[in-house]
Design a protein around this motif. Structure first.
Motif, PDB file in Angstrom:
ATOM      1  N   LEU A 147       0.838  -1.195   0.000  1.00  0.00           N
ATOM      2  CA  LEU A 147       0.000   0.000   0.000  1.00  0.00           C
ATOM      3  C   LEU A 147       0.875   1.247   0.000  1.00  0.00           C
ATOM      4  CD1 LEU A 147      -2.799  -1.094   2.502  1.00  0.00           C
ATOM      5  CD2 LEU A 147      -2.659  -1.424   0.024  1.00  0.00           C
ATOM      6  N   SER A 148       0.324   2.335  -0.493  1.00  0.00           N
ATOM      7  CA  SER A 148       1.152   3.496  -0.822  1.00  0.00           C
ATOM      8  C   SER A 148       1.579   4.344   0.366  1.00  0.00           C
ATOM      9  CB  SER A 148       0.416   4.387  -1.829  1.00  0.00           C
ATOM     10  OG  SER A 148      -0.821   4.826  -1.285  1.00  0.00           O
ATOM     11  N   GLY A 149       0.746   4.492   1.372  1.00  0.00           N
ATOM     12  CA  GLY A 149       1.102   5.410   2.443  1.00  0.00           C
ATOM     13  C   GLY A 149       0.410   5.088   3.746  1.00  0.00           C
ATOM     14  N   TYR A 150       0.717   5.895   4.770  1.00  0.00           N
ATOM     15  CA  TYR A 150       0.198   5.632   6.108  1.00  0.00           C
ATOM     16  C   TYR A 150      -1.324   5.662   6.151  1.00  0.00           C
ATOM     17  CZ  TYR A 150      -0.684   5.908  11.080  1.00  0.00           C
ATOM     18  OH  TYR A 150      -1.160   5.645  12.343  1.00  0.00           O
ATOM     19  N   GLU A 151      -1.917   6.668   5.551  1.00  0.00           N
ATOM     20  CA  GLU A 151      -3.368   6.822   5.654  1.00  0.00           C
ATOM     21  C   GLU A 151      -4.099   5.642   5.023  1.00  0.00           C
ATOM     22  OE1 GLU A 151      -4.676  10.611   4.313  1.00  0.00           O
ATOM     23  OE2 GLU A 151      -3.407  11.730   5.724  1.00  0.00           O
ATOM     24  N   GLU A 152      -3.582   5.144   3.909  1.00  0.00           N
ATOM     25  CA  GLU A 152      -4.224   3.998   3.263  1.00  0.00           C
ATOM     26  C   GLU A 152      -4.146   2.769   4.160  1.00  0.00           C
ATOM     27  OE1 GLU A 152      -4.175   1.561  -1.010  1.00  0.00           O
ATOM     28  OE2 GLU A 152      -2.636   3.075  -0.575  1.00  0.00           O
ATOM     29  N   LYS A 153      -3.029   2.605   4.850  1.00  0.00           N
ATOM     30  CA  LYS A 153      -2.867   1.457   5.742  1.00  0.00           C
ATOM     31  C   LYS A 153      -3.741   1.604   6.989  1.00  0.00           C
ATOM     32  CE  LYS A 153       1.960   0.884   4.289  1.00  0.00           C
ATOM     33  NZ  LYS A 153       3.378   0.975   4.715  1.00  0.00           N
ATOM     34  N   ALA A 154      -3.725   2.798   7.581  1.00  0.00           N
ATOM     35  CA  ALA A 154      -4.469   3.006   8.826  1.00  0.00           C
ATOM     36  C   ALA A 154      -5.974   2.983   8.603  1.00  0.00           C
ATOM     37  CB  ALA A 154      -4.056   4.327   9.461  1.00  0.00           C
ATOM     38  N   SER A 155      -6.414   3.392   7.419  1.00  0.00           N
ATOM     39  CA  SER A 155      -7.856   3.482   7.162  1.00  0.00           C
ATOM     40  C   SER A 155      -8.540   2.121   7.153  1.00  0.00           C
ATOM     41  CB  SER A 155      -8.110   4.205   5.837  1.00  0.00           C
ATOM     42  OG  SER A 155      -7.565   3.464   4.757  1.00  0.00           O
ATOM     43  N   ILE A 156      -7.788   1.046   6.888  1.00  0.00           N
ATOM     44  CA  ILE A 156      -8.390  -0.295   6.859  1.00  0.00           C
ATOM     45  C   ILE A 156      -8.155  -1.040   8.171  1.00  0.00           C
ATOM     46  CG2 ILE A 156      -8.177  -0.489   4.355  1.00  0.00           C
ATOM     47  CD1 ILE A 156      -5.726  -2.276   4.817  1.00  0.00           C
ATOM     48  N   SER A 157      -7.569  -0.350   9.147  1.00  0.00           N
ATOM     49  CA  SER A 157      -7.183  -0.998  10.402  1.00  0.00           C
ATOM     50  C   SER A 157      -8.057  -0.527  11.557  1.00  0.00           C
ATOM     51  CB  SER A 157      -5.716  -0.680  10.723  1.00  0.00           C
ATOM     52  OG  SER A 157      -4.875  -1.034   9.647  1.00  0.00           O
ATOM     53  N   LYS A 158      -8.091  -1.323  12.608  1.00  0.00           N
ATOM     54  CA  LYS A 158      -8.765  -0.894  13.825  1.00  0.00           C
ATOM     55  C   LYS A 158      -7.951   0.201  14.499  1.00  0.00           C
ATOM     56  CE  LYS A 158     -11.574  -4.848  15.294  1.00  0.00           C
ATOM     57  NZ  LYS A 158     -12.811  -4.052  15.451  1.00  0.00           N
ATOM     58  N   ARG A 159      -8.603   0.979  15.334  1.00  0.00           N
ATOM     59  CA  ARG A 159      -7.888   1.979  16.112  1.00  0.00           C
ATOM     60  C   ARG A 159      -7.074   1.280  17.202  1.00  0.00           C
ATOM     61  NH1 ARG A 159     -13.029   3.641  16.634  1.00  0.00           N
ATOM     62  NH2 ARG A 159     -12.871   3.721  18.913  1.00  0.00           N
ATOM     63  N   PRO A 160      -5.935   1.834  17.603  1.00  0.00           N
ATOM     64  CA  PRO A 160      -5.096   1.162  18.610  1.00  0.00           C
ATOM     65  C   PRO A 160      -5.846   0.788  19.883  1.00  0.00           C
ATOM     66  CG  PRO A 160      -3.887   2.967  17.617  1.00  0.00           C
ATOM     67  CD  PRO A 160      -5.289   3.051  17.077  1.00  0.00           C
ATOM     68  N   GLU A 161      -6.733   1.661  20.348  1.00  0.00           N
ATOM     69  CA  GLU A 161      -7.428   1.406  21.609  1.00  0.00           C
ATOM     70  C   GLU A 161      -8.399   0.228  21.527  1.00  0.00           C
ATOM     71  OE1 GLU A 161     -10.682   3.949  22.727  1.00  0.00           O
ATOM     72  OE2 GLU A 161     -10.446   5.105  20.894  1.00  0.00           O
ATOM     73  N   GLU A 162      -8.748  -0.202  20.301  1.00  0.00           N
ATOM     74  CA  GLU A 162      -9.710  -1.287  20.141  1.00  0.00           C
ATOM     75  C   GLU A 162      -9.072  -2.665  20.305  1.00  0.00           C
ATOM     76  OE1 GLU A 162     -13.079  -0.266  17.101  1.00  0.00           O
ATOM     77  OE2 GLU A 162     -11.191   0.391  16.204  1.00  0.00           O
ATOM     78  N   LEU A 163      -7.746  -2.724  20.346  1.00  0.00           N
ATOM     79  CA  LEU A 163      -7.047  -4.003  20.429  1.00  0.00           C
ATOM     80  C   LEU A 163      -6.636  -4.317  21.857  1.00  0.00           C
ATOM     81  CD1 LEU A 163      -6.766  -3.172  17.372  1.00  0.00           C
ATOM     82  CD2 LEU A 163      -4.635  -4.478  17.374  1.00  0.00           C
ATOM     83  N   ASP A 164      -6.390  -5.585  22.121  1.00  0.00           N
ATOM     84  CA  ASP A 164      -5.794  -5.986  23.386  1.00  0.00           C
ATOM     85  C   ASP A 164      -4.405  -5.358  23.465  1.00  0.00           C
ATOM     86  OD1 ASP A 164      -5.675  -8.094  25.761  1.00  0.00           O
ATOM     87  OD2 ASP A 164      -3.769  -8.210  24.678  1.00  0.00           O
ATOM     88  N   GLN A 165      -4.188  -4.528  24.482  1.00  0.00           N
ATOM     89  CA  GLN A 165      -2.964  -3.745  24.544  1.00  0.00           C
ATOM     90  C   GLN A 165      -1.724  -4.603  24.758  1.00  0.00           C
ATOM     91  OE1 GLN A 165      -3.341   0.116  24.227  1.00  0.00           O
ATOM     92  NE2 GLN A 165      -4.842  -1.144  23.164  1.00  0.00           N
ATOM     93  N   ASP A 166      -1.841  -5.686  25.513  1.00  0.00           N
ATOM     94  CA  ASP A 166      -0.688  -6.564  25.728  1.00  0.00           C
ATOM     95  C   ASP A 166      -0.222  -7.170  24.410  1.00  0.00           C
ATOM     96  OD1 ASP A 166      -0.715  -6.045  28.432  1.00  0.00           O
ATOM     97  OD2 ASP A 166      -1.881  -7.828  28.946  1.00  0.00           O
ATOM     98  N   TRP A 167      -1.168  -7.628  23.594  1.00  0.00           N
ATOM     99  CA  TRP A 167      -0.812  -8.242  22.310  1.00  0.00           C
ATOM    100  C   TRP A 167      -0.312  -7.197  21.317  1.00  0.00           C
ATOM    101  CZ3 TRP A 167      -3.165  -7.856  17.341  1.00  0.00           C
ATOM    102  CH2 TRP A 167      -2.683  -8.777  16.402  1.00  0.00           C
ATOM    103  N   LEU A 168      -0.970  -6.035  21.300  1.00  0.00           N
ATOM    104  CA  LEU A 168      -0.604  -4.998  20.334  1.00  0.00           C
ATOM    105  C   LEU A 168       0.835  -4.532  20.532  1.00  0.00           C
ATOM    106  CD1 LEU A 168      -1.327  -2.959  18.105  1.00  0.00           C
ATOM    107  CD2 LEU A 168      -2.265  -1.468  19.896  1.00  0.00           C
TER     108      LEU A 168
END
Length: 490
Positions: A147-168
């Motif tokens: 993928l070309s850039g940060y925004e394209e990658k982040a837009s298809i991903s969950k927000r950091p707070e939505e993940l289990d923090q230990d695993w992330l």
């Protein structure tokens, strides 16, 4: 999690600059903040603070706190890279966030990247049942790299707070400990890092104070990453939102379960009482979902009572509007609720009767315009302060008095059909109030009149006066409201 043994020197960073003074990924933080904002009901604090428009995005709070605690080194590039890892902005963090969002199907991955041994990962039309997250991450890392850039990658991903923090953040801590080994930092979690940085800077765990806490996002996120927090606000509603963020949303799973059980019990009890009183149901068993009110005021030019609203569009999706029809005999307007109007009529209704701070309406072909400040009777005192003719509401008031400049008028009710009350997808419609609705409204007035003083004594309804201030003077100046519970009418 057991705390890691450390060899910290308290106050070693007492006079050291903060990382935020030297490097900060502003563009990425801004994108993530907008992503959180646009999540709407998916936001963590939405249930308690969605209407608090000034609420800070949690990702922004996290970035500011971490950026203020972390010290810069002589390698700014490495400092920035590590900060992005701690925010899950790096490639590994994005891969984990994308995996949590199931961003790529098995078929999509095979289209995006060459996979020499697909049978290792896939079986049938999807992943093999014995595949692990670590195995999936191998492919996700490769796919995101295309993928070309940060925004394209982040837009298809969950927000950091939505993940289990230990695993992330599991891959991060070894590098954090190496990078800050000279300070004695040794951590395995974000709260541990925050606490140790606090000891290095202040001699104790960081303390974050928010004297205008509003919806509570700053103390909530600061507490979540390990700070001691202190919050206050003049508005008791804001205090309630902050308390709820910390003690309900931020509680442990066990405590959260207890709270949810109690909430269900209270909700059922309240629902039973409201149903018994008969103040939200019509004779057919339909139930009111919401009530729409507007302000009314008398036009000094014509003597007519004019309903005031910046728009008379009730539902854009259904093209529902409130249509004002002159009632010459009573010198006021009837308000008809109309569904399915044309786009042109909806556009006209969207203009409303409050435009650019003026009361604006058309009667018998003539348009009348009066500044709202004229209706209030604004004037300037000799000392330069402003005043007006609005009556100052009393502690016992919850609705306007008959001779007040601004009156309140119920003009529409959003109903839910009896048959769909228990369904997830409810059927509803908007209607103007009927005589029966006015009777129910009168019953509510009687209940509040009889009980308001007792509710205030018992702490169920605020009884605090609004403290003077640049912003807190606004409800006093514009509506005559003097106590916080008057804002329940807003």
């Amino acid at each position: 999690m057991q705390k890691t043994a450390t060899n910290l020197t308290p106050l070693a960073l007492n006079d050291a600059p903060a990382l935020i003074e030297t490097v900060f990924p502003a563009q990425k933080v801004s994108f993530e903040a907008q992503k959180e904002r646009k999540a709407n009901l998916g936001q963590t604090l939405t249930g308690l603070g969605s209407y608090w428009k000034g609420r800070k995005p949690l990702i922004l709070v996290r970035a500011i706190v971490l950026g203020s605690l972390l010290p810069p080194t002589d390698n700014s590039e490495a400092d920035l890279a590590l900060f992005e890892k701690l925010m899950a902005f790096d490639d590994e963090g994005l891969a984990r966030r994308a995996l949590a969002a199931n961003a790529f199907s098995a078929g999509k991955l095979q289209e995006m990247i060459p996979i020499s041994d697909p049978e290792r990962y896939f079986g049938g039309r999807g992943w093999r049942r014995d595949i692990t997250d670590d195995d999936k991450l191998v492919l996700y890392r490769q796919a995101l790299a295309t993928l070309s850039g940060y925004e394209e990658k982040a837009s298809i991903s969950k927000r950091p707070e939505e993940l289990d923090q230990d695993w992330l953040f599991a891959p991060v801590w070894a590098e954090v400990n190496r990078h800050y080994a000279h300070l004695g930092v040794s951590v395995q979690s974000l709260p541990e890092l925050v606490e140790q940085l606090g000891i290095l800077r202040y001699g104790h765990r960081p303390r974050v104070g928010d004297t205008f806490s509003g919806g509570g996002s700053i103390p909530f996120e600061a507490a979540r990453i390990g700070c001691d927090v202190y919050a206050s606000d003049l508005n008791p509603i804001a205090c309630m939102l902050t308390w709820g963020a910390l003690n309900i949303i931020g509680s442990s799973p066990e405590r959260r379960s207890e709270i949810e059980t109690s909430q269900e019990r209270v909700a059922k009890s309240v629902d039973a009482e409201i149903t018994k009183l008969g103040i939200e149901h019509d004779k057919q068993g339909n139930r009111a979902k919401s009530y729409l009110y507007c302000i009314e005021s008398r036009c000094p030019e014509t003597g007519w009572m004019i309903p005031l609203s910046p728009t008379w569009v009730i539902s854009k999706g259904r093209n529902v509007i409130a249509r004002l029809t002159p009632d010459h005999s009573n010198k006021r307007f009837d308000i008809e609720i109309v569904t399915g109007v044309s786009d042109k009529e909806a556009e006209v209704a969207n203009q409303g009767t409050v435009q650019d701070g003026d009361m604006v309406y058309t009667l018998d072909g003539k348009t009348h315009r009066t500044p709202i400040k004229t209706l209030r009777g604004d004037y300037r005192n000799a000392d330069g302060s402003t005043g007006n003719r609005l009556r100052r509401w009393e502690k016992s008031d919850f609705k306007p008095q008959p001779d007040d400049i601004f009156q309140e008028r119920l003009y529409a009710i959003h109903w839910i059909t009896k048959e769909s009350l228990a369904k997830t997808r409810q059927e509803s419609w908007f209607a103007a109030p009927t005589d029966a609705d006015w009777e129910r409204e009168q019953r509510v007035d009687e209940i509040v009149t009889e009980n308001l003083s007792r509710w205030q004594d018992e702490g169920l309804v605020p009884d605090m006066a609004i403290e003077p201030g640049d912003k807190t003077d606004e409800p006093i100046r514009t509506r005559g409201w003097t106590h916080w519970h008057h804002l329940f009418n807003a």
